[in-house]
Write a protein that holds these residues in place. Structure first.
Motif, PDB file in Angstrom:
ATOM      1  N   VAL A  66       8.788  14.123  13.212  1.00  0.00           N
ATOM      2  CA  VAL A  66       8.065  13.708  14.412  1.00  0.00           C
ATOM      3  C   VAL A  66       6.780  12.939  14.091  1.00  0.00           C
ATOM      4  N   ARG A  67       6.280  13.074  12.863  1.00  0.00           N
ATOM      5  CA  ARG A  67       5.032  12.414  12.450  1.00  0.00           C
ATOM      6  C   ARG A  67       5.151  12.049  10.989  1.00  0.00           C
ATOM      7  N   ILE A  68       4.703  10.834  10.640  1.00  0.00           N
ATOM      8  CA  ILE A  68       4.738  10.398   9.248  1.00  0.00           C
ATOM      9  C   ILE A  68       3.484   9.596   8.944  1.00  0.00           C
ATOM     10  N   ARG A  69       2.959   9.783   7.739  1.00  0.00           N
ATOM     11  CA  ARG A  69       1.779   9.034   7.288  1.00  0.00           C
ATOM     12  C   ARG A  69       2.119   8.395   5.949  1.00  0.00           C
ATOM     13  N   TYR A  70       1.812   7.115   5.841  1.00  0.00           N
ATOM     14  CA  TYR A  70       2.029   6.366   4.604  1.00  0.00           C
ATOM     15  C   TYR A  70       0.671   6.080   3.998  1.00  0.00           C
ATOM     16  N   ILE A  71       0.528   6.347   2.725  1.00  0.00           N
ATOM     17  CA  ILE A  71      -0.713   6.084   2.009  1.00  0.00           C
ATOM     18  C   ILE A  71      -0.359   5.158   0.853  1.00  0.00           C
ATOM     19  N   LEU A  72      -0.996   4.008   0.813  1.00  0.00           N
ATOM     20  CA  LEU A  72      -0.747   3.033  -0.249  1.00  0.00           C
ATOM     21  C   LEU A  72      -2.076   2.589  -0.832  1.00  0.00           C
ATOM     22  N   PRO A  73      -2.165   2.461  -2.148  1.00  0.00           N
ATOM     23  CA  PRO A  73      -3.398   1.954  -2.742  1.00  0.00           C
ATOM     24  C   PRO A  73      -3.599   0.460  -2.467  1.00  0.00           C
ATOM     25  N   ASN A  74      -2.498  -0.237  -2.131  1.00  0.00           N
ATOM     26  CA  ASN A  74      -2.576  -1.664  -1.819  1.00  0.00           C
ATOM     27  C   ASN A  74      -1.824  -1.911  -0.515  1.00  0.00           C
ATOM     28  N   ARG A  75      -2.555  -2.113   0.559  1.00  0.00           N
ATOM     29  CA  ARG A  75      -1.919  -2.290   1.863  1.00  0.00           C
ATOM     30  C   ARG A  75      -0.964  -3.475   1.891  1.00  0.00           C
ATOM     31  N   ASP A  76      -1.157  -4.449   1.008  1.00  0.00           N
ATOM     32  CA  ASP A  76      -0.266  -5.607   0.957  1.00  0.00           C
ATOM     33  C   ASP A  76       1.146  -5.228   0.504  1.00  0.00           C
ATOM     34  N   ASP A  77       1.316  -4.068  -0.095  1.00  0.00           N
ATOM     35  CA  ASP A  77       2.634  -3.596  -0.531  1.00  0.00           C
ATOM     36  C   ASP A  77       3.455  -2.991   0.610  1.00  0.00           C
ATOM     37  N   PHE A  78       2.808  -2.693   1.732  1.00  0.00           N
ATOM     38  CA  PHE A  78       3.496  -1.959   2.794  1.00  0.00           C
ATOM     39  C   PHE A  78       4.704  -2.716   3.336  1.00  0.00           C
ATOM     40  N   GLU A  79       4.566  -4.000   3.554  1.00  0.00           N
ATOM     41  CA  GLU A  79       5.679  -4.771   4.115  1.00  0.00           C
ATOM     42  C   GLU A  79       6.913  -4.724   3.216  1.00  0.00           C
ATOM     43  N   ASN A  80       6.724  -4.625   1.913  1.00  0.00           N
ATOM     44  CA  ASN A  80       7.860  -4.513   0.990  1.00  0.00           C
ATOM     45  C   ASN A  80       8.656  -3.233   1.215  1.00  0.00           C
ATOM     46  N   CYS A  81       8.046  -2.240   1.850  1.00  0.00           N
ATOM     47  CA  CYS A  81       8.703  -0.954   2.106  1.00  0.00           C
ATOM     48  C   CYS A  81       9.459  -0.938   3.433  1.00  0.00           C
ATOM     49  N   THR A 105       1.467   6.364  10.864  1.00  0.00           N
ATOM     50  CA  THR A 105       0.198   5.748  10.491  1.00  0.00           C
ATOM     51  C   THR A 105       0.282   5.343   9.030  1.00  0.00           C
ATOM     52  N   MET A 106      -0.282   4.182   8.714  1.00  0.00           N
ATOM     53  CA  MET A 106      -0.393   3.743   7.324  1.00  0.00           C
ATOM     54  C   MET A 106      -1.873   3.516   7.028  1.00  0.00           C
ATOM     55  N   PHE A 107      -2.306   4.003   5.877  1.00  0.00           N
ATOM     56  CA  PHE A 107      -3.654   3.672   5.474  1.00  0.00           C
ATOM     57  C   PHE A 107      -3.716   3.431   3.983  1.00  0.00           C
ATOM     58  N   GLU A 108      -4.765   2.742   3.583  1.00  0.00           N
ATOM     59  CA  GLU A 108      -4.965   2.350   2.198  1.00  0.00           C
ATOM     60  C   GLU A 108      -5.961   3.303   1.551  1.00  0.00           C
ATOM     61  N   ALA A 109      -5.567   3.859   0.401  1.00  0.00           N
ATOM     62  CA  ALA A 109      -6.441   4.761  -0.351  1.00  0.00           C
ATOM     63  C   ALA A 109      -5.931   4.848  -1.775  1.00  0.00           C
ATOM     64  N   ARG A 110      -6.815   5.105  -2.686  1.00  0.00           N
ATOM     65  CA  ARG A 110      -6.386   5.334  -4.067  1.00  0.00           C
ATOM     66  C   ARG A 110      -5.580   6.615  -4.124  1.00  0.00           C
ATOM     67  N   LEU A 111      -4.566   6.626  -4.995  1.00  0.00           N
ATOM     68  CA  LEU A 111      -3.747   7.820  -5.178  1.00  0.00           C
ATOM     69  C   LEU A 111      -4.117   8.477  -6.502  1.00  0.00           C
ATOM     70  N   LEU A 112      -3.569   9.656  -6.750  1.00  0.00           N
ATOM     71  CA  LEU A 112      -3.939  10.462  -7.910  1.00  0.00           C
ATOM     72  C   LEU A 112      -3.715   9.734  -9.224  1.00  0.00           C
ATOM     73  N   ASN A 113      -2.661   8.917  -9.294  1.00  0.00           N
ATOM     74  CA  ASN A 113      -2.285   8.253 -10.533  1.00  0.00           C
ATOM     75  C   ASN A 113      -2.025   6.787 -10.217  1.00  0.00           C
ATOM     76  N   ASP A 114      -2.457   5.889 -11.089  1.00  0.00           N
ATOM     77  CA  ASP A 114      -2.288   4.457 -10.834  1.00  0.00           C
ATOM     78  C   ASP A 114      -0.832   4.022 -10.789  1.00  0.00           C
ATOM     79  N   SER A 115       0.084   4.809 -11.335  1.00  0.00           N
ATOM     80  CA  SER A 115       1.508   4.448 -11.271  1.00  0.00           C
ATOM     81  C   SER A 115       2.095   4.702  -9.884  1.00  0.00           C
ATOM     82  N   MET A 116       1.409   5.476  -9.066  1.00  0.00           N
ATOM     83  CA  MET A 116       1.872   5.770  -7.701  1.00  0.00           C
ATOM     84  C   MET A 116       1.493   4.627  -6.776  1.00  0.00           C
ATOM     85  N   LYS A 117       2.505   4.054  -6.107  1.00  0.00           N
ATOM     86  CA  LYS A 117       2.270   2.928  -5.216  1.00  0.00           C
ATOM     87  C   LYS A 117       2.403   3.302  -3.744  1.00  0.00           C
TER      88      LYS A 117
END
Length: 132
Positions: free
Chosen positions: A73-88, A104-116
């Motif tokens: 019923v609710r989903i949140r997407y977190i991306l370190p680079n908002r420009d990557d969202f459209e690829n998803c 909701t989608m928002f841009e934020a750093r994630l725990l590890n740089d390999s996480m997109k």
């Protein structure tokens, strides 16, 4: 009221003090899920492939909680680079095209740089089929 904790077996759950998911009566709260393939302990460097793996990981947790993707019923997407969202988007359409949860989608750093991408989900068991 019943409460069930679901663990992925990650050592970080105990170290940090969280659960992969918490089931509270009919609600299922799934914490941020990344694109790690736990069967190979690897992560793709492609954001769309990571999104696909996120949904496979989420599906596994939902099944353990006795519900399915259609119960989201609710989903949140977190991306370190908002420009990557459209690829998803094709992956999101594949998994959620008929479900159409609040999102909701928002841009934020994630725990590890390999996480997109990281995805957080709330589901309600036995949700009725969505009406457009």
């Amino acid at each position: 009221m019943t409460r069930k904790l679901i663990s992925s077996g990650s050592e970080f759950e105990a170290k940090i003090g969280y659960s992969r998911a918490v089931v509270e009566d009919q609600l299922v709260f799934i914490s941020g899920t990344t694109g790690y393939d736990y069967s190979t302990m690897s992560i793709s460097d492609n954001v769309a492939e990571q999104a696909e793996q996120c949904f496979l990981n989420i599906q596994s947790v939902l099944e353990e909680a006795q519900c399915s993707i259609s119960d989201i019923v609710r989903i949140r997407y977190i991306l370190p680079n908002r420009d990557d969202f459209e690829n998803c988007w094709p992956i999101l359409q594949k998994w959620l095209g008929e479900v159409r949860p609040a999102a909701t989608m928002f841009e934020a750093r994630l725990l590890n740089d390999s996480m997109k991408i990281e995805i957080e989900v709330t589901a309600k068991k036995n949700s009725p089929k969505a009406q457009p």
